[in-house]
Design a protein around this motif. Structure first.
Motif, PDB file in Angstrom:
ATOM      1  N   LEU A 104     -71.297 100.838  22.577  1.00  0.00           N
ATOM      2  CA  LEU A 104     -72.699 100.438  22.531  1.00  0.00           C
ATOM      3  C   LEU A 104     -73.097  99.867  21.180  1.00  0.00           C
ATOM      4  O   LEU A 104     -73.919  98.953  21.110  1.00  0.00           O
ATOM      5  CB  LEU A 104     -73.594 101.615  22.919  1.00  0.00           C
ATOM      6  CG  LEU A 104     -73.448 102.049  24.373  1.00  0.00           C
ATOM      7  CD1 LEU A 104     -74.245 103.311  24.640  1.00  0.00           C
ATOM      8  CD2 LEU A 104     -73.882 100.939  25.326  1.00  0.00           C
ATOM      9  N   VAL A 105     -72.525 100.356  20.108  1.00  0.00           N
ATOM     10  CA  VAL A 105     -72.820  99.812  18.775  1.00  0.00           C
ATOM     11  C   VAL A 105     -72.302  98.378  18.680  1.00  0.00           C
ATOM     12  O   VAL A 105     -72.940  97.519  18.085  1.00  0.00           O
ATOM     13  CB  VAL A 105     -72.225 100.706  17.666  1.00  0.00           C
ATOM     14  CG1 VAL A 105     -72.225 100.005  16.328  1.00  0.00           C
ATOM     15  CG2 VAL A 105     -72.993 102.008  17.578  1.00  0.00           C
TER      16      VAL A 105
ATOM     17  N   ASP B 144     -63.144  94.906  27.647  1.00  0.00           N
ATOM     18  CA  ASP B 144     -63.889  95.142  28.896  1.00  0.00           C
ATOM     19  C   ASP B 144     -64.834  96.322  28.676  1.00  0.00           C
ATOM     20  O   ASP B 144     -64.511  97.461  29.007  1.00  0.00           O
ATOM     21  CB  ASP B 144     -62.900  95.415  30.024  1.00  0.00           C
ATOM     22  CG  ASP B 144     -63.559  95.438  31.397  1.00  0.00           C
ATOM     23  OD1 ASP B 144     -64.812  95.511  31.468  1.00  0.00           O
ATOM     24  OD2 ASP B 144     -62.820  95.389  32.402  1.00  0.00           O
ATOM     25  N   THR B 145     -65.994  96.016  28.115  1.00  0.00           N
ATOM     26  CA  THR B 145     -66.930  97.085  27.750  1.00  0.00           C
ATOM     27  C   THR B 145     -67.425  97.862  28.965  1.00  0.00           C
ATOM     28  O   THR B 145     -67.579  99.084  28.895  1.00  0.00           O
ATOM     29  CB  THR B 145     -68.127  96.525  26.960  1.00  0.00           C
ATOM     30  OG1 THR B 145     -68.739  95.478  27.703  1.00  0.00           O
ATOM     31  CG2 THR B 145     -67.695  96.005  25.608  1.00  0.00           C
ATOM     32  N   ASN B 146     -67.642  97.187  30.077  1.00  0.00           N
ATOM     33  CA  ASN B 146     -68.109  97.893  31.274  1.00  0.00           C
ATOM     34  C   ASN B 146     -67.070  98.888  31.758  1.00  0.00           C
ATOM     35  O   ASN B 146     -67.400 100.017  32.130  1.00  0.00           O
ATOM     36  CB  ASN B 146     -68.463  96.905  32.392  1.00  0.00           C
ATOM     37  CG  ASN B 146     -69.712  96.126  32.085  1.00  0.00           C
ATOM     38  OD1 ASN B 146     -70.612  96.614  31.414  1.00  0.00           O
ATOM     39  ND2 ASN B 146     -69.771  94.899  32.558  1.00  0.00           N
ATOM     40  N   ARG B 147     -65.816  98.493  31.759  1.00  0.00           N
ATOM     41  CA  ARG B 147     -64.737  99.409  32.173  1.00  0.00           C
ATOM     42  C   ARG B 147     -64.628 100.568  31.203  1.00  0.00           C
ATOM     43  O   ARG B 147     -64.436 101.714  31.606  1.00  0.00           O
ATOM     44  CB  ARG B 147     -63.409  98.647  32.244  1.00  0.00           C
ATOM     45  CG  ARG B 147     -62.224  99.534  32.523  1.00  0.00           C
ATOM     46  CD  ARG B 147     -61.555  99.192  33.832  1.00  0.00           C
ATOM     47  NE  ARG B 147     -60.353  99.996  34.038  1.00  0.00           N
ATOM     48  CZ  ARG B 147     -60.326 101.104  34.759  1.00  0.00           C
ATOM     49  NH1 ARG B 147     -61.418 101.525  35.363  1.00  0.00           N
ATOM     50  NH2 ARG B 147     -59.216 101.792  34.908  1.00  0.00           N
ATOM     51  N   SER B 148     -64.766 100.282  29.920  1.00  0.00           N
ATOM     52  CA  SER B 148     -64.692 101.332  28.908  1.00  0.00           C
ATOM     53  C   SER B 148     -65.773 102.385  29.139  1.00  0.00           C
ATOM     54  O   SER B 148     -65.497 103.593  29.116  1.00  0.00           O
ATOM     55  CB  SER B 148     -64.826 100.733  27.507  1.00  0.00           C
ATOM     56  OG  SER B 148     -64.748 101.735  26.528  1.00  0.00           O
TER      57      SER B 148
ATOM     58  N   THR C 284     -65.230 113.289  22.796  1.00  0.00           N
ATOM     59  CA  THR C 284     -64.492 112.033  22.671  1.00  0.00           C
ATOM     60  C   THR C 284     -65.093 110.964  23.574  1.00  0.00           C
ATOM     61  O   THR C 284     -65.232 109.801  23.168  1.00  0.00           O
ATOM     62  CB  THR C 284     -63.002 112.246  23.003  1.00  0.00           C
ATOM     63  OG1 THR C 284     -62.476 113.219  22.104  1.00  0.00           O
ATOM     64  CG2 THR C 284     -62.217 110.954  22.863  1.00  0.00           C
ATOM     65  N   ALA C 285     -65.470 111.340  24.790  1.00  0.00           N
ATOM     66  CA  ALA C 285     -66.086 110.386  25.711  1.00  0.00           C
ATOM     67  C   ALA C 285     -67.408 109.864  25.152  1.00  0.00           C
ATOM     68  O   ALA C 285     -67.677 108.659  25.206  1.00  0.00           O
ATOM     69  CB  ALA C 285     -66.304 111.034  27.072  1.00  0.00           C
ATOM     70  N   LEU C 286     -68.218 110.741  24.609  1.00  0.00           N
ATOM     71  CA  LEU C 286     -69.483 110.309  24.006  1.00  0.00           C
ATOM     72  C   LEU C 286     -69.242 109.401  22.808  1.00  0.00           C
ATOM     73  O   LEU C 286     -69.959 108.411  22.601  1.00  0.00           O
ATOM     74  CB  LEU C 286     -70.319 111.526  23.604  1.00  0.00           C
ATOM     75  CG  LEU C 286     -70.897 112.330  24.766  1.00  0.00           C
ATOM     76  CD1 LEU C 286     -71.459 113.660  24.261  1.00  0.00           C
ATOM     77  CD2 LEU C 286     -71.958 111.530  25.495  1.00  0.00           C
ATOM     78  N   ASN C 287     -68.240 109.726  22.022  1.00  0.00           N
ATOM     79  CA  ASN C 287     -67.901 108.884  20.883  1.00  0.00           C
ATOM     80  C   ASN C 287     -67.461 107.500  21.356  1.00  0.00           C
ATOM     81  O   ASN C 287     -67.868 106.490  20.773  1.00  0.00           O
ATOM     82  CB  ASN C 287     -66.800 109.541  20.045  1.00  0.00           C
ATOM     83  CG  ASN C 287     -66.521 108.753  18.795  1.00  0.00           C
ATOM     84  OD1 ASN C 287     -67.392 108.554  17.968  1.00  0.00           O
ATOM     85  ND2 ASN C 287     -65.285 108.294  18.662  1.00  0.00           N
TER      86      ASN C 287
END
Length: 66
Positions: free
Chosen positions: A60-61, A25-29, A51-54
């Motif tokens: 996104l990758v 669930d990429t949107n939730r992530s 960590t959040a940015l990572n």
């Protein structure tokens, strides 16, 4: 436990969940990562922000840009 420690634990939990759901669930992530990043900024917790940015970058990758 101090309030600051509980907020750090909250950031860590958000980041962990964001990482765990990244492929399902990429949107939730991303939403969890944004929440973790905002709270990290509020409590001045740079490790949580990093960590959040990572987590965002990993999602996104791997995102299907079609």
């Amino acid at each position: 436990m101090s309030e600051g420690n509980s907020k750090i634990e909250k950031v860590n939990a958000l980041n962990m969940e964001a990482f765990e759901v990244r492929n399902m669930d990429t949107n939730r992530s991303i939403s969890l990562s944004v929440e973790a990043r905002k709270l990290s900024d509020k409590i001045n917790y740079p490790e949580g922000r990093a960590t959040a940015l990572n987590n965002d970058s990993v999602v996104l990758v791997g995102w299907d840009w079609k």
